[in-house]
Write an enzyme that holds these catalytic residues in place. Structure first.
Site, PDB file in Angstrom:
ATOM      1  CE1 TYR A   1      -3.791   2.400   0.574  1.00  0.00           C
ATOM      2  CE2 TYR A   1      -2.429   3.288   2.326  1.00  0.00           C
ATOM      3  CZ  TYR A   1      -3.528   3.386   1.493  1.00  0.00           C
ATOM      4  OH  TYR A   1      -4.347   4.479   1.579  1.00  0.00           O
TER       5      TYR A   1
ATOM      6  CE  LYS B   1      -3.608   5.356  -1.645  1.00  0.00           C
ATOM      7  NZ  LYS B   1      -4.634   6.049  -2.447  1.00  0.00           N
TER       8      LYS B   1
ATOM      9  CB  THR C   1     -13.818   6.626   5.642  1.00  0.00           C
ATOM     10  OG1 THR C   1     -12.725   5.745   5.906  1.00  0.00           O
ATOM     11  CG2 THR C   1     -13.304   8.013   5.271  1.00  0.00           C
TER      12      THR C   1
END
Length: 150
Positions: free
Chosen positions: A44, A48, A79
């Site tokens: 990840y 990014k 979120t």
């Protein structure tokens, strides 16, 4: 890489002819994980970081055509991702007190930064990354996840 980089590359190349005509701009949503290594989510972090670099490269290429490209690099934001890993809003709120500013960002805050960057008020800004993270980058992604999840 398919979700965090390839999608942005494909959409960018598809949208560029229109953006050049309209003098529009691109805002890619990255993460503080692209700026700080984190054990267990290296894939990840790498995707990014690649998105950040891609955005800077495109910014340089299209600046002469009047198109701006920037990234927003959020830290923890309230979120569904936290609910999906089993954290209630109450627990997220309580755990967020352990972050440098003492809370988790709200989606509206990221949206407000996005609106600013998309506006003519930011006409001189391109190739930049904007961190909105309640100070989380200061303590590192692994520490942030420990605080949020415990």
């Amino acid at each position: 890489m398919a979700t965090n980089l390839r999608a942005a590359v494909v959409i960018t190349h598809a949208a560029l002819p229109h953006l050049v005509k309209t003098k529009g701009n691109i805002i890619n949503v990255s993460s503080i994980a692209g700026m700080s290594p984190s054990a267990g989510i290296g894939h990840y972090c790498t995707s990014k970081a690649a998105l950040d670099q891609f955005s800077r490269c495109v910014a340089l290429e299209v600046a002469p055509k009047g198109v701006r490209v920037n990234t927003i690099n959020p830290g923890p934001v309230r979120t569904d991702i936290f609910r999906n890993i089993g954290l209630s809003d109450e627990r997220l709120h309580a755990n967020g007190k352990g972050l440098p500013l003492g809370f988790v960002s709200e989606t509206e805050e990221v949206g407000n930064l996005m609106l600013y960057l998309a506006s003519d008020k930011a006409r001189s800004i391109t190739g930049s990354s904007f961190v909105i993270d309640v100070g989380a980058l200061l303590i590192g992604a692994n520490t942030v996840m420990e605080i949020i999840q415990n």
